[in-house]
Design a protein around this motif. Sequence first.
Motif, PDB file in Angstrom:
ATOM      1  N   ALA A   1      47.496   7.816  51.062  1.00  0.00           N
ATOM      2  CA  ALA A   1      48.387   8.054  49.917  1.00  0.00           C
ATOM      3  C   ALA A   1      49.782   7.499  50.198  1.00  0.00           C
ATOM      4  N   LYS A   2      50.282   7.757  51.376  1.00  0.00           N
ATOM      5  CA  LYS A   2      51.613   7.257  51.746  1.00  0.00           C
ATOM      6  C   LYS A   2      51.629   5.728  51.763  1.00  0.00           C
ATOM      7  N   ALA A   3      50.577   5.125  52.262  1.00  0.00           N
ATOM      8  CA  ALA A   3      50.501   3.667  52.367  1.00  0.00           C
ATOM      9  C   ALA A   3      50.517   2.984  50.996  1.00  0.00           C
ATOM     10  N   VAL A   4      49.974   3.660  49.987  1.00  0.00           N
ATOM     11  CA  VAL A   4      49.893   3.038  48.656  1.00  0.00           C
ATOM     12  C   VAL A   4      50.885   3.646  47.659  1.00  0.00           C
ATOM     13  N   GLY A   5      51.657   4.628  48.090  1.00  0.00           N
ATOM     14  CA  GLY A   5      52.709   5.180  47.241  1.00  0.00           C
ATOM     15  C   GLY A   5      52.268   6.155  46.173  1.00  0.00           C
ATOM     16  N   VAL A   6      51.251   6.959  46.488  1.00  0.00           N
ATOM     17  CA  VAL A   6      50.809   8.008  45.557  1.00  0.00           C
ATOM     18  C   VAL A   6      50.710   9.324  46.312  1.00  0.00           C
ATOM     19  N   SER A   7      50.398  10.392  45.602  1.00  0.00           N
ATOM     20  CA  SER A   7      50.227  11.696  46.249  1.00  0.00           C
ATOM     21  C   SER A   7      48.831  11.809  46.869  1.00  0.00           C
ATOM     22  N   ARG A   8      48.695  12.726  47.795  1.00  0.00           N
ATOM     23  CA  ARG A   8      47.376  12.990  48.386  1.00  0.00           C
ATOM     24  C   ARG A   8      46.412  13.471  47.317  1.00  0.00           C
ATOM     25  N   GLN A   9      46.929  14.223  46.342  1.00  0.00           N
ATOM     26  CA  GLN A   9      46.092  14.732  45.262  1.00  0.00           C
ATOM     27  C   GLN A   9      45.487  13.583  44.437  1.00  0.00           C
ATOM     28  N   THR A  10      46.216  12.498  44.301  1.00  0.00           N
ATOM     29  CA  THR A  10      45.683  11.336  43.587  1.00  0.00           C
ATOM     30  C   THR A  10      44.504  10.750  44.346  1.00  0.00           C
ATOM     31  N   ILE A  11      44.637  10.642  45.668  1.00  0.00           N
ATOM     32  CA  ILE A  11      43.541  10.120  46.495  1.00  0.00           C
ATOM     33  C   ILE A  11      42.324  11.038  46.374  1.00  0.00           C
ATOM     34  N   VAL A  12      42.557  12.341  46.429  1.00  0.00           N
ATOM     35  CA  VAL A  12      41.468  13.314  46.282  1.00  0.00           C
ATOM     36  C   VAL A  12      40.764  13.112  44.943  1.00  0.00           C
ATOM     37  N   ALA A  13      41.535  12.981  43.870  1.00  0.00           N
ATOM     38  CA  ALA A  13      40.957  12.820  42.530  1.00  0.00           C
ATOM     39  C   ALA A  13      40.151  11.529  42.418  1.00  0.00           C
ATOM     40  N   VAL A  14      40.652  10.450  43.006  1.00  0.00           N
ATOM     41  CA  VAL A  14      39.916   9.180  42.966  1.00  0.00           C
ATOM     42  C   VAL A  14      38.615   9.321  43.752  1.00  0.00           C
ATOM     43  N   GLU A  15      38.695   9.889  44.958  1.00  0.00           N
ATOM     44  CA  GLU A  15      37.503  10.039  45.794  1.00  0.00           C
ATOM     45  C   GLU A  15      36.439  10.884  45.116  1.00  0.00           C
ATOM     46  N   LYS A  16      36.850  11.899  44.367  1.00  0.00           N
ATOM     47  CA  LYS A  16      35.889  12.777  43.697  1.00  0.00           C
ATOM     48  C   LYS A  16      35.428  12.218  42.346  1.00  0.00           C
ATOM     49  N   GLY A  17      35.960  11.061  41.962  1.00  0.00           N
ATOM     50  CA  GLY A  17      35.559  10.459  40.707  1.00  0.00           C
ATOM     51  C   GLY A  17      36.169  11.098  39.479  1.00  0.00           C
ATOM     52  N   ARG A  18      37.211  11.900  39.659  1.00  0.00           N
ATOM     53  CA  ARG A  18      37.869  12.565  38.532  1.00  0.00           C
ATOM     54  C   ARG A  18      38.974  11.701  37.931  1.00  0.00           C
ATOM     55  N   TYR A  19      39.348  10.636  38.642  1.00  0.00           N
ATOM     56  CA  TYR A  19      40.430   9.772  38.183  1.00  0.00           C
ATOM     57  C   TYR A  19      40.085   8.333  38.517  1.00  0.00           C
ATOM     58  N   ASN A  20      40.102   7.474  37.498  1.00  0.00           N
ATOM     59  CA  ASN A  20      39.896   6.047  37.715  1.00  0.00           C
ATOM     60  C   ASN A  20      41.260   5.407  37.888  1.00  0.00           C
ATOM     61  N   PRO A  21      41.495   4.773  39.023  1.00  0.00           N
ATOM     62  CA  PRO A  21      42.821   4.214  39.283  1.00  0.00           C
ATOM     63  C   PRO A  21      43.116   3.013  38.389  1.00  0.00           C
ATOM     64  N   SER A  22      44.401   2.761  38.221  1.00  0.00           N
ATOM     65  CA  SER A  22      44.826   1.551  37.520  1.00  0.00           C
ATOM     66  C   SER A  22      44.423   0.344  38.364  1.00  0.00           C
ATOM     67  N   VAL A  23      44.472  -0.810  37.763  1.00  0.00           N
ATOM     68  CA  VAL A  23      44.169  -2.040  38.508  1.00  0.00           C
ATOM     69  C   VAL A  23      45.144  -2.181  39.673  1.00  0.00           C
ATOM     70  N   LYS A  24      46.407  -1.896  39.412  1.00  0.00           N
ATOM     71  CA  LYS A  24      47.429  -1.998  40.458  1.00  0.00           C
ATOM     72  C   LYS A  24      47.102  -1.085  41.642  1.00  0.00           C
ATOM     73  N   LEU A  25      46.753   0.158  41.362  1.00  0.00           N
ATOM     74  CA  LEU A  25      46.423   1.091  42.440  1.00  0.00           C
ATOM     75  C   LEU A  25      45.144   0.664  43.146  1.00  0.00           C
ATOM     76  N   ALA A  26      44.154   0.211  42.410  1.00  0.00           N
ATOM     77  CA  ALA A  26      42.906  -0.252  43.033  1.00  0.00           C
ATOM     78  C   ALA A  26      43.187  -1.403  44.000  1.00  0.00           C
ATOM     79  N   LEU A  27      44.046  -2.321  43.583  1.00  0.00           N
ATOM     80  CA  LEU A  27      44.401  -3.444  44.454  1.00  0.00           C
ATOM     81  C   LEU A  27      45.162  -2.968  45.691  1.00  0.00           C
TER      82      LEU A  27
END
Length: 69
Positions: A21-47
């Motif tokens: 999360a720190k490396a990509v500039g988001v919260s840990r909760q965002t990483i958790v949500a992406v990993e669990k499939g609850r949040y689809n990241p933007s193209v920018k975040l995916a990159l």
Amino acid sequence: MKNRLTEKRKMAGDLTQKELAKAVGVSRQTIVAVEKGRYNPSVKLALKLARALLVRVEDLFELTEEDDG
């Protein structure tokens, strides 16, 4: 959309969710949500995630039949 974020994160030196999360500039909760499939990241975040893990976006995310609509 299916993702392999947890698998690739662990393969990349066993990074924690917080470290990634720190490396990509988001919260840990965002990483958790992406990993669990609850949040689809933007193209920018995916990159950013792919770059941080030294993989291709296609190695992290995959469209499912449901996504093809």
